[in-house]
Design a protein around this motif. Structure first.
Motif, PDB file in Angstrom:
ATOM      1  N   GLU A 122      63.334   4.755 -69.610  1.00 25.89           N
ATOM      2  CA  GLU A 122      63.760   5.515 -70.651  1.00 25.89           C
ATOM      3  C   GLU A 122      63.769   6.912 -70.035  1.00 25.89           C
ATOM      4  O   GLU A 122      62.998   7.615 -69.583  1.00 25.89           O
ATOM      5  CB  GLU A 122      62.887   5.427 -71.801  1.00 25.89           C
ATOM      6  CG  GLU A 122      62.742   3.984 -72.419  1.00 25.89           C
ATOM      7  CD  GLU A 122      61.744   3.920 -73.459  1.00 25.89           C
ATOM      8  OE1 GLU A 122      61.614   4.615 -74.476  1.00 25.89           O
ATOM      9  OE2 GLU A 122      60.860   2.982 -73.035  1.00 25.89           O
ATOM     10  N   LYS A 123      64.796   7.702 -70.713  1.00 26.85           N
ATOM     11  CA  LYS A 123      64.787   9.375 -70.503  1.00 26.85           C
ATOM     12  C   LYS A 123      64.047  10.143 -71.533  1.00 26.85           C
ATOM     13  O   LYS A 123      64.362   9.963 -72.754  1.00 26.85           O
ATOM     14  CB  LYS A 123      66.455   9.732 -70.420  1.00 26.85           C
ATOM     15  CG  LYS A 123      66.421  10.849 -69.776  1.00 26.85           C
ATOM     16  CD  LYS A 123      68.100  11.524 -69.795  1.00 26.85           C
ATOM     17  CE  LYS A 123      68.188  12.766 -69.287  1.00 26.85           C
ATOM     18  NZ  LYS A 123      69.642  13.317 -69.264  1.00 26.85           N
ATOM     19  N   PHE A 124      63.358  11.000 -71.096  1.00 28.45           N
ATOM     20  CA  PHE A 124      62.805  12.046 -71.791  1.00 28.45           C
ATOM     21  C   PHE A 124      63.031  13.318 -71.545  1.00 28.45           C
ATOM     22  O   PHE A 124      63.532  13.657 -70.176  1.00 28.45           O
ATOM     23  CB  PHE A 124      61.255  11.944 -71.816  1.00 28.45           C
ATOM     24  CG  PHE A 124      60.460  10.705 -72.280  1.00 28.45           C
ATOM     25  CD1 PHE A 124      60.024  10.589 -73.561  1.00 28.45           C
ATOM     26  CD2 PHE A 124      60.548   9.479 -71.513  1.00 28.45           C
ATOM     27  CE1 PHE A 124      59.479   9.256 -73.906  1.00 28.45           C
ATOM     28  CE2 PHE A 124      59.744   8.244 -71.849  1.00 28.45           C
ATOM     29  CZ  PHE A 124      59.369   8.268 -72.978  1.00 28.45           C
ATOM     30  N   GLU A 134      63.208  16.817 -67.177  1.00 26.08           N
ATOM     31  CA  GLU A 134      63.403  15.480 -67.547  1.00 26.08           C
ATOM     32  C   GLU A 134      62.862  14.500 -66.849  1.00 26.08           C
ATOM     33  O   GLU A 134      62.330  14.730 -65.649  1.00 26.08           O
ATOM     34  CB  GLU A 134      64.976  15.299 -67.827  1.00 26.08           C
ATOM     35  CG  GLU A 134      65.662  15.301 -66.285  1.00 26.08           C
ATOM     36  CD  GLU A 134      67.201  15.217 -66.059  1.00 26.08           C
ATOM     37  OE1 GLU A 134      68.063  15.532 -67.259  1.00 26.08           O
ATOM     38  OE2 GLU A 134      67.815  14.518 -65.387  1.00 26.08           O
ATOM     39  N   ALA A 135      62.411  13.456 -67.355  1.00 32.90           N
ATOM     40  CA  ALA A 135      61.640  12.514 -67.025  1.00 32.90           C
ATOM     41  C   ALA A 135      62.086  11.168 -67.351  1.00 32.90           C
ATOM     42  O   ALA A 135      62.347  10.662 -68.483  1.00 32.90           O
ATOM     43  CB  ALA A 135      60.234  12.486 -67.356  1.00 32.90           C
ATOM     44  N   TRP A 136      62.325  10.204 -66.162  1.00 35.20           N
ATOM     45  CA  TRP A 136      62.826   8.824 -66.628  1.00 35.20           C
ATOM     46  C   TRP A 136      61.336   7.935 -66.419  1.00 35.20           C
ATOM     47  O   TRP A 136      60.646   8.019 -65.344  1.00 35.20           O
ATOM     48  CB  TRP A 136      63.707   8.321 -65.619  1.00 35.20           C
ATOM     49  CG  TRP A 136      65.125   8.719 -65.657  1.00 35.20           C
ATOM     50  CD1 TRP A 136      65.501   9.806 -65.117  1.00 35.20           C
ATOM     51  CD2 TRP A 136      66.231   8.229 -66.573  1.00 35.20           C
ATOM     52  NE1 TRP A 136      66.807  10.156 -65.649  1.00 35.20           N
ATOM     53  CE2 TRP A 136      67.195   9.056 -66.521  1.00 35.20           C
ATOM     54  CE3 TRP A 136      66.276   7.139 -67.564  1.00 35.20           C
ATOM     55  CZ2 TRP A 136      68.365   8.769 -67.303  1.00 35.20           C
ATOM     56  CZ3 TRP A 136      67.349   6.735 -68.215  1.00 35.20           C
ATOM     57  CH2 TRP A 136      68.338   7.648 -68.136  1.00 35.20           C
ATOM     58  N   MET A 137      60.983   7.224 -67.443  1.00 35.40           N
ATOM     59  CA  MET A 137      59.990   6.487 -67.345  1.00 35.40           C
ATOM     60  C   MET A 137      59.934   4.874 -67.769  1.00 35.40           C
ATOM     61  O   MET A 137      60.871   4.579 -68.528  1.00 35.40           O
ATOM     62  CB  MET A 137      58.880   7.101 -68.557  1.00 35.40           C
ATOM     63  CG  MET A 137      58.553   8.587 -68.524  1.00 35.40           C
ATOM     64  SD  MET A 137      57.271   8.736 -67.368  1.00 35.40           S
ATOM     65  CE  MET A 137      57.447  10.680 -67.187  1.00 35.40           C
ATOM     66  N   THR A 138      59.083   4.146 -67.145  1.00 29.78           N
ATOM     67  CA  THR A 138      59.199   2.818 -67.606  1.00 29.78           C
ATOM     68  C   THR A 138      57.664   2.232 -68.011  1.00 29.78           C
ATOM     69  O   THR A 138      56.748   2.671 -67.563  1.00 29.78           O
ATOM     70  CB  THR A 138      59.674   1.790 -66.412  1.00 29.78           C
ATOM     71  OG1 THR A 138      59.620   0.585 -66.689  1.00 29.78           O
ATOM     72  CG2 THR A 138      58.775   1.965 -65.356  1.00 29.78           C
ATOM     73  N   MET A 172      59.118   7.299 -63.075  1.00 24.97           N
ATOM     74  CA  MET A 172      60.139   6.925 -61.954  1.00 24.97           C
ATOM     75  C   MET A 172      60.778   8.180 -61.477  1.00 24.97           C
ATOM     76  O   MET A 172      60.751   8.116 -59.936  1.00 24.97           O
ATOM     77  CB  MET A 172      61.139   5.949 -62.389  1.00 24.97           C
ATOM     78  CG  MET A 172      60.670   4.642 -63.245  1.00 24.97           C
ATOM     79  SD  MET A 172      59.704   3.633 -62.224  1.00 24.97           S
ATOM     80  CE  MET A 172      60.901   2.627 -61.039  1.00 24.97           C
ATOM     81  N   VAL A 173      61.405   8.893 -62.178  1.00 20.07           N
ATOM     82  CA  VAL A 173      61.794  10.430 -61.654  1.00 20.07           C
ATOM     83  C   VAL A 173      61.370  11.449 -62.390  1.00 20.07           C
ATOM     84  O   VAL A 173      61.632  11.364 -63.786  1.00 20.07           O
ATOM     85  CB  VAL A 173      63.189  10.190 -61.538  1.00 20.07           C
ATOM     86  CG1 VAL A 173      63.918  11.532 -61.066  1.00 20.07           C
ATOM     87  CG2 VAL A 173      63.853   9.038 -60.455  1.00 20.07           C
ATOM     88  N   ILE A 174      60.969  12.552 -62.054  1.00 17.90           N
ATOM     89  CA  ILE A 174      60.661  13.736 -62.874  1.00 17.90           C
ATOM     90  C   ILE A 174      61.183  14.965 -62.092  1.00 17.90           C
ATOM     91  O   ILE A 174      61.040  15.184 -60.944  1.00 17.90           O
ATOM     92  CB  ILE A 174      58.835  14.128 -62.938  1.00 17.90           C
ATOM     93  CG1 ILE A 174      58.440  12.897 -63.458  1.00 17.90           C
ATOM     94  CG2 ILE A 174      58.827  15.326 -63.783  1.00 17.90           C
ATOM     95  CD1 ILE A 174      56.860  13.051 -63.601  1.00 17.90           C
TER      96      ILE A 174
END
Length: 221
Positions: A122-124, A134-138, A172-174
């Motif tokens: 999910e994108k934050f 922005e951060a992609w988290m799982t 996953m990506v920040i």
């Protein structure tokens, strides 16, 4: 305490100041990620098996390998060249629930999703001290407590950091977004491999000698 032991202890404190782990996850396997701090980029291999975690910073001599046991609340640090290790008590859990303070920081779930290495993410978006990001988290990999110093209370964290930690996400990506709108990746997962891991990976290797940390401390006092 020797300079090498001091260096490894410092490395452990620095690592856990920024990337602290929770007690357990359903995921078992290997995750490789890189962290950028200014001009420096570090690659770390992260092995997970139940309530045990093995952290392997990429170094030329294999220095700095750490094992954290969240059930026993202990961390083992390897001194590879000397075939030695030391065990340190370390509790990474939050013992206090602090009142949420007013800050200018915030985060929001954009509702956007995509698969990263096959895991639903999910994108934050967030703003912290004037910096956008922005951060992609799982949630598929279990929780990963990042940006938290175990020596400080949770009130030193930003709202978006506390909220993501509370929701049990794994980054996953920040990325930080600069004034020109360009993305600068600060944290990125490079590889995820679900696999059965041997218990021996989370124990000192055969033939390694344990250092008596208490005696070492007394000698330096």
């Amino acid at each position: 305490m020797t300079n090498k032991v001091k260096l490894l202890t410092l490395l452990a404190i620095i690592f856990f100041s920024y990337t602290n782990i929770i007690s357990q996850t359903n995921f078992e396997g290997k995750i490789v990620f890189q962290v950028r701090n200014g001009a420096e980029t570090n690659q770390i291999t992260y092995l997970v098996k139940g309530d045990k975690f093995r952290i392997e910073p990429k170094t030329s001599k294999g220095m700095g390998v750490m094992i954290y046991n969240s059930k026993k609340k202990t961390m083992i640090i390897f001194i590879t060249p000397k075939k030695m290790y030391m065990e340190i008590p370390l509790d990474l859990t939050n013992k206090k629930t602090d009142k949420k303070k007013q800050t200018t920081s915030y985060f929001k779930n954009t509702g956007k999703t995509k698969k990263i290495f096959g895991y639903n993410s999910e994108k934050f978006e967030f703003v912290n001290k004037g910096k956008k990001g922005e951060a992609w988290m799982t949630k598929d990999l279990g929780g990963f407590l990042f940006f938290r110093n175990p020596r400080r209370n949770s009130s030193t964290q930003s709202d978006w950091q506390r909220a993501i930690i509370a929701e049990n996400y794994f980054p996953m990506v920040i990325s930080e977004i600069n004034s020109e709108g360009k993305s600068n990746v600060m944290f990125k997962v490079l590889e995820v491999k679900a696999q059965n891991l041997a218990n021996s990976l989370f124990e000192p290797p055969v033939g390694y000698q344990k250092i008596d940390v208490s005696k070492m401390m007394k000698k330096n006092n």
